[in-house]
Write a protein that holds these residues in place. Structure first.
Motif: not given
Length: 409
Positions: A363-373
């Protein structure tokens, strides 16, 4: 015979005490340090004394003209209970020692203003004797400073009734300053505290921590951690670290974006066995730098490509001040404070949030690789430091509310 002239005594510099109980993390101490710095800018040579229970206080940079009394420390368990952090095993003698030390120090210092952080009667009611003594002296103004969120409203009311906080606020305090923006969360209204506060409360806004970027210590500490490596990095921190092992482990195992490194700050309060466990994991990942403590992390945070953190008040204010893409994993127990605050910020797109029950390395990895808020709502009011400075100037220009009431009765 020569004539003797009597001159009025010189007006002394204003004396201010900033008290915090400091049982979990560094947030209370950092908040008071920020306030002390703001007050130094707005008052003529004030003498400011911090009183707190965080032995790490000696590692923090104190503004000129500010000093600190460090009390033997409490530790706070995951269930909210207290115990001695290191001094003995019996809580009662430690509480008595702290209470006596606080009272003796405050009476000797004889402040014009005392700002109490978050807990009206102090941790384990250690301020009771001090509040009574200051009430008798008649000239010390007393202010209760509250963070924006305490807990769910029903819990707050039960706790305040059980601890007799309503009575204490009515009897001793001249003003209540709430370090938050009521458009995000109105503590007094949502928790039904308006009546108890009697119109003395004021939302001052959140505290802007970006001023700390001017500190030479901030740049020095960032350089010491980064060692000249120009690679972009994700910064992860868990405050003091006592309850941050789950997030640290998830971050230590999470996939980082390509070409990025990780900076993981565990905090000095994490139990040694858990800290060693995290160290074992990161030893197999050269792209992650493990650091137990950073005196002044604000420049490290400013330079980060992204920030991953728990949701304490102080850390959240740092994130809002710097406007870096940030993910908060709030503490959910024993208080709901961090969840409430983070949910409201996430609803405005100001931060991303993962509930701790849903926390995984992936879940952390997905957020770090995805678009920022991306913000979808208004930014919160960050003018707290300036308003506190103005309020202090105003309150010191008038007699205490309690003294006015006593003359009227």
């Amino acid at each position: 015979m020569s004539q003797i002239h009597e001159f009025p005594p010189a007006r002394r510099a204003p004396r201010i005490v900033l008290y915090s109980h400091d049982t979990l993390g560094f947030g209370h101490l950092r908040r008071n340090l920020l306030l002390a710095g703001a007050l130094k800018e707005g008052l003529p040579t004030p003498e400011i004394l911090l009183i707190g229970g965080m032995r790490e206080a000696g590692a923090f940079e104190l503004p000129q003209g500010v000093d600190c009394l460090t009390l033997p420390a409490y530790a706070k368990g995951s269930d909210g209970s207290y115990r001695p952090r290191d001094l003995g095993r019996d809580l009662a003698p430690l509480t008595a020692l702290r209470a006596q030390a606080i009272k003796a120090t405050v009476q000797a210092f004889d402040p014009d203003l005392m700002i109490v952080d978050n807990v009206p009667r102090g941790a384990l009611f250690e301020l009771d004797a001090t509040l009574a003594a200051l009430s008798r002296n008649g000239h010390t103004r007393l202010v209760l400073g509250l963070r924006d969120v305490i807990d769910r409203p029903a819990v707050v009311r039960r706790q305040w009734l059980r601890q007799r906080n309503f009575e204490t606020v009515r009897r001793f305090y001249d003003a209540i300053w709430i370090y938050g923006d009521p458009s995000l969360y109105d503590l007094a209204e949502d928790c039904g505290l308006d009546g108890a506060f009697g119109g003395r409360q004021r939302h001052v806004g959140y505290l802007d921590h970006s001023v700390r970027l001017a500190s030479p210590t901030a740049r020095m500490d960032a350089d010491a951690v980064l060692c000249g490596d120009p690679a972009p990095y994700v910064y992860c921190a868990v405050g003091g670290g006592r309850d941050g092992a789950s997030l640290c482990e998830a971050f230590a195992r999470a996939p980082l974006p390509a070409g990025h490194r990780g900076i993981l700050v565990t905090g000095t309060q994490m139990p040694l066995a858990l800290r060693e466990h995290i160290r074992d994991i990161t030893a197999r990942r050269p792209e992650i730098t493990l650091v137990p403590f950073v005196r002044e992390p604000i420049a490290l945070m400013q330079g980060a490509a992204r920030i991953v953190a728990m949701g304490g008040y102080n850390t959240t204010c740092e994130i809002l001040s710097l406007e870096r893409p940030s993910l908060i994993v709030p503490r959910a127990r024993p208080r709901a404070e961090q969840v409430i605050r983070t949910e409201r910020l996430a609803a405005r797109g100001l931060v991303a949030m993962i509930h701790p029950d849903a926390l995984t390395p992936q879940a952390l990895g997905d957020w770090m690789a995805g678009p920022p808020p991306r913000p979808t709502g208004p930014a919160p009011d960050m003018g707290g430091s300036g308003r506190v400075r103005a309020l202090v100037q105003d309150i010191l220009s008038r007699p205490p509310v309690r003294a006015i009431a006593a003359r009227a009765s």
